[in-house]
Scaffold this active site. Sequence first.
Site, PDB file in Angstrom:
ATOM      1  N   MET A 197     -77.798 -51.715 -36.929  1.00 39.19           N
ATOM      2  CA  MET A 197     -76.524 -52.207 -37.387  1.00 39.19           C
ATOM      3  C   MET A 197     -75.807 -52.427 -36.088  1.00 39.19           C
ATOM      4  SD  MET A 197     -76.363 -52.462 -40.412  1.00 39.19           S
ATOM      5  CE  MET A 197     -74.624 -52.933 -40.565  1.00 39.19           C
ATOM      6  N   GLY A 198     -75.027 -53.514 -36.089  1.00 39.52           N
ATOM      7  CA  GLY A 198     -74.101 -53.712 -34.925  1.00 39.52           C
ATOM      8  C   GLY A 198     -74.788 -54.639 -33.645  1.00 39.52           C
ATOM      9  N   ASN A 232     -72.587 -67.157 -40.639  1.00 41.39           N
ATOM     10  CA  ASN A 232     -71.988 -67.626 -39.450  1.00 41.39           C
ATOM     11  C   ASN A 232     -73.230 -68.333 -38.388  1.00 41.39           C
ATOM     12  OD1 ASN A 232     -70.441 -68.207 -37.446  1.00 41.39           O
ATOM     13  ND2 ASN A 232     -69.668 -66.118 -37.143  1.00 41.39           N
ATOM     14  N   GLU A 278     -66.882 -60.378 -42.243  1.00 45.56           N
ATOM     15  CA  GLU A 278     -65.514 -60.288 -42.194  1.00 45.56           C
ATOM     16  C   GLU A 278     -64.875 -59.268 -41.057  1.00 45.56           C
ATOM     17  OE1 GLU A 278     -66.584 -61.725 -46.157  1.00 45.56           O
ATOM     18  OE2 GLU A 278     -67.014 -60.054 -45.118  1.00 45.56           O
ATOM     19  N   LEU A 298     -71.992 -70.179 -35.943  1.00 46.50           N
ATOM     20  CA  LEU A 298     -71.535 -70.151 -34.660  1.00 46.50           C
ATOM     21  C   LEU A 298     -72.019 -68.971 -33.655  1.00 46.50           C
ATOM     22  CD1 LEU A 298     -67.823 -71.116 -35.582  1.00 46.50           C
ATOM     23  CD2 LEU A 298     -69.831 -72.680 -34.816  1.00 46.50           C
ATOM     24  N   GLU A 299     -72.453 -67.823 -34.283  1.00 47.05           N
ATOM     25  CA  GLU A 299     -72.988 -66.836 -33.458  1.00 47.05           C
ATOM     26  C   GLU A 299     -74.086 -67.086 -32.627  1.00 47.05           C
ATOM     27  OE1 GLU A 299     -71.271 -62.844 -36.113  1.00 47.05           O
ATOM     28  OE2 GLU A 299     -73.168 -63.961 -36.212  1.00 47.05           O
TER      29      GLU A 299
END
Length: 424
Positions: free
Chosen positions: A312-313, A338, A60, A340-341
């Site tokens: 992370m990230g 997701n 989110e 769509l990434e």
Amino acid sequence: MNRTLYTLLFHLGLPLVALRLFLRSRKAPAYARRIKERFAFGLPPMRQGGIWVHAVSVGESIAAAPMVRALLKAYPQQTITLTCMTPTGSERIQALFANEPRIQHCYLPYDLPWAAGRFLDHVRPRLGIIMETELWPNHIHQCARRGIPVVLANARLSERSARGYARFAGLTRPMLAEMNGFAVQTEAEAQRFRDLGARPECVTVTGSIKFDLTIDPQLPVQAAHLREQWQATARPVWIAASTHAGEDESILAAHRQLLASHPQALLILVPRHPERFDSVHELCRQQGFDTVRRSSGQPVTATTTVLLGDTMGELLFLYALADCAFVGGSLVPNGGHNLLEPAALGKPVLSGPHLFNFLEIAAMLRTAGALQQASDPAALAKAVQHLFEQPDQARRMAEAGLQVMKANQGALQRLLALIDRLVA
């Protein structure tokens, strides 16, 4: 159940909440930190006013990022208060907005009326925006008491979730009636919110802001450069991202089968939760895969068969490294993540059958020919092998995914228009 009974049960359940924090902290020590914030004590000093945005965890937070950046631009005098519930979400928020002085952050306190009230009195936002489906009756009621409008942004509500909310109509209907805006992804979900008690004039179909994902043009360039460093430009590479417990064994079984026909194949395996990084690494080693941890900084060599994405990230960058992408949480009944990434990065997308969190998006991608589903390791290995061996088919899937992205963009602007009316 009404809100009074809900609140009483929440108070009685606080020992279980404490036990859960303790158990989670054994795997993820960050859960043992900043506990006072979860009860609205020891909150950091914060500027009052502005807009409050709640994004429960990592997914989110990432989805909210384009909206938050747009809000910073649209309201240059306003502070944005970002809250979440998990340490990984907190880390992501701090990484995304480390250089933005108008962003302030803390955990959202538990949904107890006195904790919610203390938090709101500390921050005094002009508007609250809650991402997706994180509905807390006491927080929403305390906002209503203070005249703070609340918007549910990028709202999702599956048929199964709607049935669950309907069982507690005495709690759900007053809560939804107190909210001021619902920016809903589809008309079917909009009707579910109306049926559950949302005021019809407050419900707007905006689409999913996840279609408005923008990719840094340097990302594919950096990924291509790293593959050159690995001497893996011509090497087949696939990624299995956001995997959950019970999926990694299936992913590794598929990869083992794939290595029989493509011995140079490289798997990038990215567990969804950081507390699982060590156990998944150990699983890879136990099964005999030559595994490199991304966090170690060690290079991928010709003998490396698995790169463990334990940072992370970096998920978008790891997607950019691969030739095709499997999105996890879908081989087990978690509902998927997701899709769509990888589509936005021009990658053919694969998933398991459990996509109930993304039914409409999955249907769009599947209809366009951008998504293939596999129900077991053998089917997954076959699908990846086909994409490796049929580059034209992989290219058509990738182009179809990009077309779906382009055709459905605009949700963010519609959401911002709704927010602007409430702020005004």
